[in-house]
Design a protein around this motif. Structure first.
Motif, PDB file in Angstrom:
ATOM      1  N   ASP A 137       0.872  -1.174   0.000  1.00 53.31           N
ATOM      2  CA  ASP A 137       0.000   0.000   0.000  1.00 53.31           C
ATOM      3  C   ASP A 137       0.908   1.222   0.000  1.00 53.31           C
ATOM      4  OD1 ASP A 137       0.793   0.378   2.665  1.00 53.31           O
ATOM      5  OD2 ASP A 137      -0.984  -0.611   3.473  1.00 53.31           O
ATOM      6  N   VAL A 138       0.302   2.398  -0.005  1.00 54.67           N
ATOM      7  CA  VAL A 138       1.128   3.603  -0.147  1.00 54.67           C
ATOM      8  C   VAL A 138       2.026   3.817   1.074  1.00 54.67           C
ATOM      9  CG1 VAL A 138       0.996   6.131  -0.236  1.00 54.67           C
ATOM     10  CG2 VAL A 138      -0.290   4.736  -1.866  1.00 54.67           C
ATOM     11  N   MET A 139       1.463   3.670   2.272  1.00 53.75           N
ATOM     12  CA  MET A 139       2.281   3.954   3.451  1.00 53.75           C
ATOM     13  C   MET A 139       3.454   2.980   3.577  1.00 53.75           C
ATOM     14  SD  MET A 139       1.259   6.735   4.520  1.00 53.75           S
ATOM     15  CE  MET A 139       2.636   6.797   5.632  1.00 53.75           C
ATOM     16  N   LEU A 140       3.202   1.694   3.341  1.00 53.34           N
ATOM     17  CA  LEU A 140       4.313   0.736   3.431  1.00 53.34           C
ATOM     18  C   LEU A 140       5.297   0.966   2.288  1.00 53.34           C
ATOM     19  CD1 LEU A 140       2.383  -2.433   4.618  1.00 53.34           C
ATOM     20  CD2 LEU A 140       3.916  -0.977   5.947  1.00 53.34           C
TER      21      LEU A 140
ATOM     22  N   PRO B 182      -0.971   9.641   9.851  1.00 51.50           N
ATOM     23  CA  PRO B 182      -0.109   8.450   9.858  1.00 51.50           C
ATOM     24  C   PRO B 182       1.318   8.700   9.344  1.00 51.50           C
ATOM     25  CG  PRO B 182      -2.294   7.838   9.161  1.00 51.50           C
ATOM     26  CD  PRO B 182      -2.269   9.346   9.213  1.00 51.50           C
ATOM     27  N   PHE B 183       1.565   9.818   8.662  1.00 47.99           N
ATOM     28  CA  PHE B 183       2.967  10.112   8.312  1.00 47.99           C
ATOM     29  C   PHE B 183       3.820  10.076   9.578  1.00 47.99           C
ATOM     30  CE2 PHE B 183       2.812  12.811   4.090  1.00 47.99           C
ATOM     31  CZ  PHE B 183       2.234  11.731   3.440  1.00 47.99           C
ATOM     32  N   TYR B 184       3.319  10.675  10.656  1.00 44.30           N
ATOM     33  CA  TYR B 184       4.091  10.733  11.903  1.00 44.30           C
ATOM     34  C   TYR B 184       4.307   9.321  12.452  1.00 44.30           C
ATOM     35  CZ  TYR B 184       3.035  15.710  11.808  1.00 44.30           C
ATOM     36  OH  TYR B 184       2.943  17.023  11.433  1.00 44.30           O
TER      37      TYR B 184
ATOM     38  N   HIS C  88      -2.530  17.827  -1.159  1.00 40.71           N
ATOM     39  CA  HIS C  88      -2.161  17.789   0.249  1.00 40.71           C
ATOM     40  C   HIS C  88      -3.351  17.401   1.118  1.00 40.71           C
ATOM     41  CE1 HIS C  88       0.468  18.744   3.631  1.00 40.71           C
ATOM     42  NE2 HIS C  88      -0.635  19.149   4.228  1.00 40.71           N
ATOM     43  N   ASN C  89      -3.161  16.355   1.888  1.00 42.53           N
ATOM     44  CA  ASN C  89      -4.112  15.954   2.919  1.00 42.53           C
ATOM     45  C   ASN C  89      -3.612  16.566   4.218  1.00 42.53           C
ATOM     46  OD1 ASN C  89      -5.609  14.663   4.860  1.00 42.53           O
ATOM     47  ND2 ASN C  89      -5.084  12.576   4.245  1.00 42.53           N
ATOM     48  N   PRO C  90      -4.305  17.509   4.875  1.00 38.73           N
ATOM     49  CA  PRO C  90      -5.747  17.749   4.825  1.00 38.73           C
ATOM     50  C   PRO C  90      -6.211  19.012   4.113  1.00 38.73           C
ATOM     51  CG  PRO C  90      -4.928  18.658   6.862  1.00 38.73           C
ATOM     52  CD  PRO C  90      -3.721  18.140   6.094  1.00 38.73           C
TER      53      PRO C  90
ATOM     54  N   GLU D 122       1.252  10.515  -4.034  1.00 34.90           N
ATOM     55  CA  GLU D 122       0.267  11.018  -5.006  1.00 34.90           C
ATOM     56  C   GLU D 122      -1.004  10.169  -4.990  1.00 34.90           C
ATOM     57  OE1 GLU D 122       3.066  11.201  -8.389  1.00 34.90           O
ATOM     58  OE2 GLU D 122       3.222  13.364  -8.076  1.00 34.90           O
ATOM     59  N   ILE D 123      -1.336   9.652  -3.817  1.00 28.36           N
ATOM     60  CA  ILE D 123      -2.492   8.751  -3.701  1.00 28.36           C
ATOM     61  C   ILE D 123      -3.800   9.459  -4.066  1.00 28.36           C
ATOM     62  CG2 ILE D 123      -2.948   9.174  -1.236  1.00 28.36           C
ATOM     63  CD1 ILE D 123      -3.493   6.171  -0.926  1.00 28.36           C
ATOM     64  N   HIS D 124      -3.873  10.773  -3.803  1.00 29.95           N
ATOM     65  CA  HIS D 124      -5.122  11.499  -4.096  1.00 29.95           C
ATOM     66  C   HIS D 124      -5.139  12.079  -5.512  1.00 29.95           C
ATOM     67  CE1 HIS D 124      -6.935  11.449  -0.031  1.00 29.95           C
ATOM     68  NE2 HIS D 124      -5.701  11.534   0.427  1.00 29.95           N
TER      69      HIS D 124
ATOM     70  N   ALA E  55      -4.895   3.365  -6.713  1.00 32.94           N
ATOM     71  CA  ALA E  55      -6.298   3.688  -6.993  1.00 32.94           C
ATOM     72  C   ALA E  55      -7.118   3.704  -5.707  1.00 32.94           C
ATOM     73  CB  ALA E  55      -6.878   2.670  -7.974  1.00 32.94           C
ATOM     74  N   SER E  56      -6.436   3.579  -4.582  1.00 34.76           N
ATOM     75  CA  SER E  56      -7.105   3.373  -3.303  1.00 34.76           C
ATOM     76  C   SER E  56      -8.059   4.508  -2.938  1.00 34.76           C
ATOM     77  CB  SER E  56      -6.033   3.201  -2.227  1.00 34.76           C
ATOM     78  OG  SER E  56      -6.578   3.268  -0.961  1.00 34.76           O
ATOM     79  N   LYS E  57      -7.607   5.755  -3.057  1.00 38.27           N
ATOM     80  CA  LYS E  57      -8.488   6.876  -2.677  1.00 38.27           C
ATOM     81  C   LYS E  57      -9.484   7.171  -3.788  1.00 38.27           C
ATOM     82  CE  LYS E  57      -7.132   6.591   0.841  1.00 38.27           C
ATOM     83  NZ  LYS E  57      -7.910   6.196   1.999  1.00 38.27           N
TER      84      LYS E  57
ATOM     85  N   LEU F 127      -8.581  -3.273  -0.670  1.00 35.21           N
ATOM     86  CA  LEU F 127      -8.000  -4.124  -1.716  1.00 35.21           C
ATOM     87  C   LEU F 127      -6.571  -3.651  -1.931  1.00 35.21           C
ATOM     88  CD1 LEU F 127     -11.227  -4.118  -3.778  1.00 35.21           C
ATOM     89  CD2 LEU F 127     -10.029  -6.222  -3.151  1.00 35.21           C
ATOM     90  N   LYS F 128      -5.688  -4.172  -1.083  1.00 31.15           N
ATOM     91  CA  LYS F 128      -4.350  -3.600  -0.914  1.00 31.15           C
ATOM     92  C   LYS F 128      -3.483  -3.692  -2.166  1.00 31.15           C
ATOM     93  CE  LYS F 128      -4.117  -2.391   3.452  1.00 31.15           C
ATOM     94  NZ  LYS F 128      -3.692  -1.059   3.880  1.00 31.15           N
ATOM     95  N   ALA F 129      -3.011  -2.526  -2.625  1.00 34.22           N
ATOM     96  CA  ALA F 129      -2.030  -2.459  -3.711  1.00 34.22           C
ATOM     97  C   ALA F 129      -1.592  -1.019  -3.905  1.00 34.22           C
ATOM     98  CB  ALA F 129      -2.622  -2.986  -5.023  1.00 34.22           C
TER      99      ALA F 129
HETATM  100  C1  LIG Z   1      -1.993  11.176   1.864  1.00 32.27           C
HETATM  101  C2  LIG Z   1      -2.323   9.737   2.145  1.00 32.27           C
HETATM  102  N1  LIG Z   1      -1.368   8.804   2.011  1.00 32.27           N
HETATM  103  C3  LIG Z   1      -1.610   7.503   2.258  1.00 32.27           C
HETATM  104  C4  LIG Z   1      -2.847   7.074   2.656  1.00 32.27           C
HETATM  105  C5  LIG Z   1      -3.053   5.625   2.963  1.00 32.27           C
HETATM  106  O1  LIG Z   1      -2.806   4.867   1.847  1.00 32.27           O
HETATM  107  P1  LIG Z   1      -2.626   3.293   1.926  1.00 32.27           P
HETATM  108  O2  LIG Z   1      -3.877   2.766   2.572  1.00 32.27           O
HETATM  109  O3  LIG Z   1      -2.450   2.862   0.519  1.00 32.27           O
HETATM  110  O4  LIG Z   1      -1.399   3.069   2.769  1.00 32.27           O
HETATM  111  C6  LIG Z   1      -3.892   8.003   2.793  1.00 32.27           C
HETATM  112  C7  LIG Z   1      -5.215   7.571   3.227  1.00 32.27           C
HETATM  113  O5  LIG Z   1      -6.103   8.331   3.450  1.00 32.27           O
HETATM  114  C8  LIG Z   1      -3.618   9.368   2.529  1.00 32.27           C
HETATM  115  O6  LIG Z   1      -4.562  10.302   2.653  1.00 32.27           O
END
Ligand SMILES: Cc1ncc(COP(=O)(O)O)c(C=O)c1O
Length: 403
Positions: free
Chosen positions: A95-98, A123-125, A173-175, A203-205, A233-235, A242-244
């Motif tokens: 997934d993106v975070m891993l 979750p970045f922190y 940028h989230n949020p 670049e998930i969003h 394609a998660s967001k 559906l992890k990828a």
């Molecule tokens: C900026 C950002 N990165 C990563 C994620 C999480 O992605 P993943 O579930 O693919 O790790 C999110 C989920 O909301 C997000 O907003």
């Protein structure tokens, strides 16, 4: 083909309550959940069909091949004009975070600084700290955009104490929903090069760019050759279950990517890869219908806040389905309360100040600003990927709770 109806209006609240994932289960049934980044949408038909086909065939083994990268390449060319998307410089990750953590392992060492633009996705922190990296915050501007003057200072500072450093960007940028412009990204690339900082762009969003904004893939920007991008394609299609995800390396980062251990590619789910590839390849009409609905909800939310909670500050997001709302004028923060500490290891569901007030007194669950790090306190993040009725109900409840 018949037009795709607004996916945000497809499911009733009763249907959403039958889901078993996080958003609709973390609070009692009377609460309207507008917090975690799940969307209240029906699944895109092409994704559903691809999954049904896999189930019929018993195609539930290990992932294989570069189908996801090729599907994303088609999408990137069509949507963003990225015609030379480097399929051969990609790797699948769980997934993106891993994926971000694995990239950090390639370009930094334990204890090294990783710069983020606070307030930022909580979750970045947690992930960076868990990976033994030191999170260094560079503040956003009041408008929720990257502050280049602050950033250069932080780059300078970290490079005086550390031989290596990375900079993790969220685009959009989230949020705050800011979609970084090409000019901003070019300036970032110049600064990062000057200071020897490796850039990793989440670049998930990216598929969620609302009317009026334009997405620039970082790897298409001059000077980005040693950077990495993470896409998924998660967001865009609500596929978190559906992890990828994909790591994409710049041309000068390809040797780094080659050092990523083979076992990382065992992490994504084969069904996840199938679903994400179907979304990128065949989910364009559904995404367009979603983006129209999100644009309408962005306007609706702005109007509702103006009418019912005129004191709050609303940063009109350019992308994502998340709105960053400044509730400080409401005076709901208790500055000396223990749950009011910012940053570090706050859990995404932690509550303080306005978010605690709105849950307790309006029965609306929002993300609490303080978990997004420095500058987040006194804010809430509202997830507006829901029906107009739920969004309207939530803001009217919030207003009533203020009296
Ligand atoms: C900026 C950002 N990165 C990563 C994620 C999480 O992605 P993943 O579930 O693919 O790790 C999110 C989920 O909301 C997000 O907003």
């Amino acid at each position: 083909m018949a037009p795709v109806p607004n996916p945000l209006e497809a499911l009733s609240r009763e249907q959403l309550q039958q889901r078993t994932s996080l958003k609709w289960n973390s609070h009692p049934a009377d609460v309207l959940p507008l917090w975690v980044a799940e969307m209240d949408v029906s699944l895109a038909e092409p994704v559903a069909q691809a999954l049904h086909r896999a189930v019929e065939l018993g195609d539930t083994g290990y992932p294989f091949g570069d189908g996801l990268a090729r599907a994303l390449a088609e999408f990137a060319a069509k949507r963003w004009g990225w015609s030379d998307f480097p399929v051969d410089r990609t790797a699948i990750v769980p997934d993106v975070m891993l994926g971000i953590v694995e990239v950090l392992r390639l370009v930094t060492e334990p204890g090294d600084p990783v710069i983020v633009n606070a307030p930022v996705y909580a979750p970045f922190y947690a992930f960076l700290t868990h990976a033994d990296r030191q999170v260094v915050e560079s503040p956003l501007t009041e408008a929720g955009r990257v502050d280049l003057d602050a950033l250069v200072e932080v780059f300078r500072q970290v490079r005086t104490t550390s031989p290596r450093a990375a900079y993790l960007i969220s685009n959009p940028h989230n949020p705050t929903g800011a979609v970084h412009t090409r000019a901003e990204l070019e300036a970032i690339a110049v600064l990062a090069r000057q200071h020897g900082v490796r850039v990793i762009v989440d670049e998930i969003h990216a598929p969620l760019i609302l009317a009026g904004a334009e997405f620039t893939p970082y790897l298409t920007v001059a000077g980005s050759d040693d950077a990495f991008s993470l896409m998924s394609a998660s967001k865009g299609w609500n596929l978190a279950g559906l992890k990828a995800a994909l790591v994409i390396a710049g041309s000068e980062a390809v040797d780094d990517l080659a050092r990523m251990p083979e076992e990382v590619s065992h992490g994504p789910s084969h069904l996840g890869i199938i679903a994400h590839a179907a979304a990128f390849r065949h989910g364009g009409d559904w995404l367009d219908a979603l983006l129209v609905g999100l644009d309408e909800n962005r306007t609706l939310l702005g109007d509702l806040l103006t009418e019912h909670l005129p004191q709050v500050g609303f940063l009109r997001p350019e992308g994502t389905y998340l709105a960053w709302v400044d509730c400080r004028p409401l005076g709901l923060d208790a500055p000396d309360s223990e749950d009011n500490v910012e940053g570090d290891l706050a859990v995404v569901s932690d509550l303080a100040g306005p978010a605690r007030h709105f849950l307790d007194h309006a029965r609306v669950a929002l993300s609490s600003g303080h978990v997004f790090g420095a500058g987040g306190r006194g804010h809430v993040r509202i997830n507006f990927a829901t029906s107009r009725a739920i969004l309207t109900g939530a803001v009217t409840r919030m207003a009533r709770s203020i009296g």
